[in-house]
Design an enzyme around this catalytic site. Sequence first.
Site, short mmCIF file in Angstrom:
data_model
loop_
_atom_site.label_atom_id
_atom_site.label_comp_id
_atom_site.label_asym_id
_atom_site.label_seq_id
_atom_site.Cartn_x
_atom_site.Cartn_y
_atom_site.Cartn_z
CG ASN A 102 -0.34 -0.09 2.52
OD1 ASN A 102 0.77 -0.61 2.65
ND2 ASN A 102 -1.01 0.41 3.54
CD GLU A 127 2.58 0.34 11.00
OE1 GLU A 127 1.53 0.30 11.68
OE2 GLU A 127 2.58 0.36 9.76
CB CYS A 138 -1.72 0.61 8.81
SG CYS A 138 -0.36 1.76 8.58
#
Length: 493
Positions: free
Chosen positions: A149, A247, A281
């Site tokens: 992404n 992450e 995210c």
Amino acid sequence: MKLMNFVNGQFQQEAGAEFVPVINPATGEDLAQVQRSTAADVDEAVKVAKAAQKKWALVPAPKRADYLYEIGRLMKERKEHLATVLTKEMGKVIEEGRGEVQEGIDMAFYMAGEGRRMFGETTPSELADKFAMSVRAPIGVVGLITPWNFPVAIATWKSFPAIVAGNTFLWKPATETPMMAYEMAKIFQEAGLPDGVANIVFGSGSEVGTAMIEHEGIRVISFTGSTDTGRKVAELGGRHLKKVSLEMGGKNAVIVMDDADLDLAVDGILWSAFGTAGQRCTACSRVIVHKDAKEQLQQRLLDKMEKLTIGDGMDESIKVGPVINKKALEKIHSYIEIGKEEGAQLVRGGEILTGGHYDKGNYYAPTLFVGVTPEMRIAQEEIFGPVISLIEVASFEEAIRVNNGVIYGLSSSIFTADVNRAFKAQRDLDTGIVYINAGTTGAEIHLPFGGTKGTGNGHRDSGVAALDVFTEWKSVYVDFSGRLQRAQIDNEA
């Protein structure tokens, strides 16, 4: 075009290598063919990186930084080209593509500055005629596993601090978005980065990613991706006593209080929820709204959502691009059915877009649920698409509880005119990032990026904190007394 591994400063022509297509999610066209590597390819790259690291660590940090300045200059020079490649392979609109490339440029110049800082500490010794200090030391070969992404921004968050700290690295980009890694390899090469400092191996997580985590020559793994995969990375890395930086996912909320500027709140929600088609995210997937503002906010959201343009991100007029692939479409749509079964009211969207150019790509309609309660799955689980849930609350305190009532802890936001509420929110929201009167996305590279709970394991990308992932602390004592002195024993005045 065939994308081959970049090892020891060269693109490797592998006889008999298998290749898989890179597909434009907006049009369905094949953009390139990318090598599908094996554990043997990982092993070869690690050997090269390990040999190069011994020399690289001896280069003074300000000189290592000079390469980052040149990398940043080349990225700036090629910004439009890089943004175009990014948009075609990932799908985000071109405006966002330019912004992501700019983030990489900013990171290059910021981390280059650390070449003349990278501060340690000096401290008084408890003993006479003795000097004490701590310094940062490189770790060795680091492994970087990045998602599709943000195929260049996240890679620069990880690779640039690794470079300036004196490490070499092996980077596995996502299978869906290898073209940005290929472009970065060309920039590394042109910038004159010494052979073996930067190495890129294309391939799947199960094959290449696992081989990286298990390889004894890689001492650090920095991973960005889903929470489920991150748990597996942590488990496997732990067995091999590696430092693992994670992450992972988010279930981010925008809180809108009764005194909020609703027009500003709507703009913040739309950008956070539907930018990158919700595939961030940090995307806003929950809107926690005070009951006195709920009806107005809902109507303004619906009015603005109706005007969103959806299509190929190369068109400057488009605001929402495609999602990455058919599997993503199916996952997003499955949550729409879950939401309806749970009793939430679908008031807009909730469909895979078809007809005309939509049939060629992967397009999902921006979606809004109302009547959502905090315990519903659509309010708890990461959907990773253009879907938001409106949750009504009666007070500021309830809003904080609802925000904190998920397993994730990446980003949160509150819109309010009350300075006291703003300060209480930044204290009480249990996320790694908090925004006041802004959406849940838009991190700046000089601050730490990461989250709490199911979002991470305590490490951070970006900012000076990123150096903690890629360095070890070394304590140095210099005794110039000319005699043996024992700490904690021979320390009487």
